[in-house]
Write an enzyme that holds these catalytic residues in place. Structure first.
Site, PDB file in Angstrom:
ATOM      1  N   MET A  61      -4.833  -0.200  13.338  1.00  0.00           N
ATOM      2  CA  MET A  61      -5.009  -1.567  13.692  1.00  0.00           C
ATOM      3  C   MET A  61      -4.837  -2.013  15.062  1.00  0.00           C
ATOM      4  SD  MET A  61      -5.528  -2.341  10.635  1.00  0.00           S
ATOM      5  CE  MET A  61      -5.183  -4.302  10.489  1.00  0.00           C
ATOM      6  N   HIS A  96     -15.004   0.083   7.525  1.00  0.00           N
ATOM      7  CA  HIS A  96     -14.747  -1.548   7.471  1.00  0.00           C
ATOM      8  C   HIS A  96     -14.891  -1.901   5.980  1.00  0.00           C
ATOM      9  CE1 HIS A  96     -14.070  -5.648   8.526  1.00  0.00           C
ATOM     10  NE2 HIS A  96     -15.206  -6.048   7.921  1.00  0.00           N
ATOM     11  N   GLU A 155     -12.045   2.761  -3.507  1.00  0.00           N
ATOM     12  CA  GLU A 155     -12.531   3.848  -4.480  1.00  0.00           C
ATOM     13  C   GLU A 155     -13.747   4.190  -3.582  1.00  0.00           C
ATOM     14  OE1 GLU A 155     -12.853   3.025  -8.574  1.00  0.00           O
ATOM     15  OE2 GLU A 155     -10.616   2.868  -8.647  1.00  0.00           O
TER      16      GLU A 155
HETATM   17  C1  GRF Z   1      -9.511   0.436   4.671  1.00  0.00           C
HETATM   18  O1  GRF Z   1      -9.787  -0.777   3.703  1.00  0.00           O
HETATM   19  C2  GRF Z   1     -10.299   0.295   5.713  1.00  0.00           C
HETATM   20  O2  GRF Z   1     -11.565  -0.224   5.205  1.00  0.00           O
HETATM   21  C3  GRF Z   1      -9.906  -0.371   6.714  1.00  0.00           C
HETATM   22  O3  GRF Z   1      -8.299  -0.133   6.648  1.00  0.00           O
HETATM   23  C4  GRF Z   1      -7.985   0.224   5.306  1.00  0.00           C
HETATM   24  C5  GRF Z   1      -7.476   1.445   5.465  1.00  0.00           C
HETATM   25  O4  GRF Z   1      -6.573   1.954   4.351  1.00  0.00           O
HETATM   26  N1  GRF Z   1     -10.200  -0.130   8.133  1.00  0.00           N
HETATM   27  P1  GRF Z   1      -5.934   3.113   4.160  1.00  0.00           P
HETATM   28  O5  GRF Z   1      -4.856   3.205   5.225  1.00  0.00           O
HETATM   29  O6  GRF Z   1      -6.818   4.222   4.617  1.00  0.00           O
HETATM   30  O7  GRF Z   1      -5.140   3.177   2.836  1.00  0.00           O
END
Ligand code: GRF
Length: 200
Positions: free
Chosen positions: A89, A108, A171
């Protein structure tokens, strides 16, 4: 090839990447998981898989340059050839991106260039689109704007809630991210301007 995965959250994409690597689908080593959040579940997933973790917190550095220098230092020590952003982030600086030019991937949760930013699923759902889905792209200085590697359409039905849609998108993410990573590892992603050609 040595891969570093950057995470800030739950790490379900990290898990999918780890599982694909364990199955032999991704033919590279996941050398390192980098996080800015000491308590995130992604770190637990990495540890469970026996992957080295490093936490670099922004608050411990006066300026972003020093924060990123610490990360780059670790990446260099581990001989990292590919950085995979998976729910990391933080925006990387231009200098960082240049240091790993065309070697950073991101996923994304919307069909770019629509719904950029951190609320890609919510914004698409509220907008009322009939199709959305994840995008894997190269990272460039402009946020969510690098050359697109892969996308996967997800239909939005009238019964969908934001949560059910998020689940369907995740998914798909877990399918396309390992695929894109393996294509990179095989040297099959050729950037031609804005486009990415997938070599046969
Ligand atoms: C995902 O939805 C990705 O698209 C976005 O951040 C989220 C990460 O989810 N960039 P996770 O930590 O892999 O479960």
């Amino acid at each position: 090839m040595n891969i570093a995965v950057f995470c800030s959250g739950s790490g379900t994409n990290l898990q999918a990447i780890i599982d694909s690597q364990k199955k032999g689908y991704i033919k590279a080593e996941i050398k390192l998981v980098v996080s800015d959040m000491p308590d995130c579940y992604a770190l637990t997933r990495a540890k469970n898989a026996g992957i080295k973790t490093v936490v670099v917190e922004r608050k411990n550095y006066k300026v972003k340059k020093d924060f990123e220098a610490e990360i780059i230092n670790t990446l260099k020590k581990e001989g990292i050839g590919l950085i995979v952003l998976a729910g990391y982030m933080r925006m990387l600086s231009e200098d960082f991106i240049k240091a790993y030019e065309n070697k950073i991937l991101n996923i994304h949760p919307a069909l770019l260039p629509s719904f950029k930013g951190t609320r890609g699923i919510k914004d698409a759902f509220e907008y009322g689109v009939k199709v959305t889905g994840p995008t894997v792209h190269f990272v460039t200085v402009d946020m969510d704007a690098g050359p697109v590697i892969m996308q996967s359409p997800v239909k939005v039905t009238e019964d969908d809630t934001e949560e059910s849609l998020a689940q369907a998108i995740h998914e798909e993410e877990h399918k396309i991210y390992p695929r894109a990573i393996q294509l990179f590892v095989e040297g099959k992603l050729k950037i031609e301007g804005r486009k990415v050609r997938i070599l046969k």
